[in-house]
Scaffold this active site. Structure first.
Site: not given
Ligand code: S3P
Length: 431
Positions: A27, A314, A122, A169, A22, A391, A167, A345, A94
């Site tokens: 990306r 995750d 969130r 993200q 995913k 999940r 993180s 979670r 997210g």
């Molecule tokens: C992800 C980063 C993680 C992960 C999410 C996917 C990503 O989140 O939990 O399922 O693709 O960058 P966080 O950046 O909030 O840790």
């Protein structure tokens, strides 16, 4: 609502091709859209989350063709998007929201961003704050959540940013703004999060320096379209790894799984719990890949602490299920990030696994799982809930394999967020 199946006495056997990763599929679309020329993505994940990212780029005027797991993106370059005619809908995702806030932070038009109920709870300030320091203007609700507006902006400046939480993200949002900013952007990570953005920027011909937790990028607008082979998602493979370990008489091989060292925490944690996982490395470009084989094995309880969390963030729900079958206690701490995922979670894992007799204590930043419990429904039957979280839905389906009594699951459609076809793939290895 569906009735979940118990594993047959002969166990789970065979091989599984879980869908594409995913994080990497998101990306690949993003870099494909901002590159010049054509990008072909193979083994693309056609799940709800990634399809939302795809629709956003279509709304921005990018031509994208999809034929099953093969996707072609006709890149426009980052400065040639068209103003969308409607709000950009991030669904439950997210990753789409946070990465696109960075990627779209320097556009000559306003963009509204919306998401579903879970996404709208969130935290987004963790991204809008560092982006504001770079010159972006992203408006959120007074709670720092969606809906929001990415305002028109024509200048970004590089910053030095020490990551307050691990993180990927947040890191990726800053990097995607950093490649459009004047001057250098420097990110300091204490505990490394997944590095797919850094790897893919290089694959698309970009420049990035990564050393001792310090990541540096500067402005670069001439990325070139690529062919990307997406490995199968280790976060989806995790459900089969644990299912194979805890279901009697099983032997499962999960094929072509991405084993990037910033994502392979599940392998390291299960190995510390005593599991022998056979890792057959395969040739790969950009991201390391392997076939993983497990057989039913005894596990032991361990301590999982803050340093373990980013590379397995995750997978903690399914690790918690594995821990119910281990000898002794497993203590998970330093995992407060779990409280701001698609659901809280910590709360949803504890509430669902208790319904099938697991002994778990909730901690503010994790849980204590008392192992060695034979799972069985507490009353006549158990009604498990996904809480709309993919999940948690899949963890429940794996728990049901080894639970005595009738188990029903409400909200199974959440699985399509990352793994459409999960129940079909599970039933294939039960034949
Ligand atoms: C992800 C980063 C993680 C992960 C999410 C996917 C990503 O989140 O939990 O399922 O693709 O960058 P966080 O950046 O909030 O840790």
């Amino acid at each position: 609502m569906i009735r979940l199946t118990h594993a047959p006495n002969s166990g789970l056997n065979g091989s599984v091709n879980v869908p594409g990763d995913k994080s990497i599929s998101h990306r690949a679309l993003m870099f494909g859209a901002i590159a010049n020329g054509t990008t072909v993505i193979k083994n693309f994940l056609t799940s709800d989350d990634v399809l939302h990212t795809m629709q956003v780029f279509r709304d921005l005027g990018v031509n994208i063709e999809q034929n099953g797991r093969m996707v072609t993106v006709y890149g426009k370059g980052i400065n040639n998007f068209s103003a969308p005619q409607q709000p950009l809908d991030m669904g439950n995702s997210g990753t789409s929201t946070r990465l696109l806030m960075g990627l779209l932070s320097k556009q000559p038009f306003d963009m509204s961003i919306i998401g579903d109920d879970s996404l709208s709870k969130r935290p987004m300030v963790r991204v809008s704050d560092p982006l504001a320091k770079m010159g972006a203007n992203i408006q959120l609700t007074s709670n720092g959540t969606l809906p929001g507006v990415i305002k028109t902006n024509n200048q970004l400046l590089g910053i030095t940013y020490v990551m307050p939480v691990a993180s990927a993200q947040v890191k990726s949002a800053i990097l995607l703004a950093g490649i459009q900013a004047e001057g250098e952007t420097c990110i300091i990570e204490k505990n490394p999060s997944r590095d797919h953005t850094e790897r893919m920027l290089k694959q698309f011909g970009g420049k990035i320096s990564v050393q001792d937790g310090i990541i540096k990028v500067s402005r670069q607008l001439s990325l070139k379209g690529q062919c990307i082979n997406v490995p199968s998602d280790i976060s989806s493979a995790a459900f089969f790894l644990v299912a194979g370990l805890i279901t009697p008489n099983s032997k499962l091989t999960i094929k072509n799984v991405g084993i990037n060292p910033t994502r392979d925490g599940i392998i390291k944690i299960l190995t510390r719990m005593g599991a022998k996982i056979i890792i057959d490395k395969l040739d790969s470009d950009g991201e390391p890949v392997a076939d993983l084989t497990v057989t039913t094995q005894e596990l032991k309880g361990i301590e999982i602490t803050a340093e373990d969390i980013p590379s397995a963030v995750d997978e903690l729900p399914i690790i918690a299920l594995a821990a119910t079958q281990a000898k002794g206690d497993t203590i998970i701490s330093g995992a407060e990030e779990l409280r701001v995922k698609e659901t809280d979670r910590i709360a949803t894992v504890v509430s669902e696994l208790r319904k099938v007799g697991a002994q778990i204590d909730e901690l503010p930043d994790g849980m204590i799982i008392h192992g060695g419990t034979a799972l069985k429904v507490v009353n006549d039957s158990a009604l498990l809930l996904s809480h709309g979280d993919h999940r948690i839905a899949m963890m429940n389906a794996v728990a049901a394999l080894i639970t005595t009594g009738d188990v029903v699951l409400e909200g199974e459609d959440a699985m399509s967020v990352s793994y459409p076809g999960f129940l079909e793939d599970l039933s294939e290895v039960m034949k």
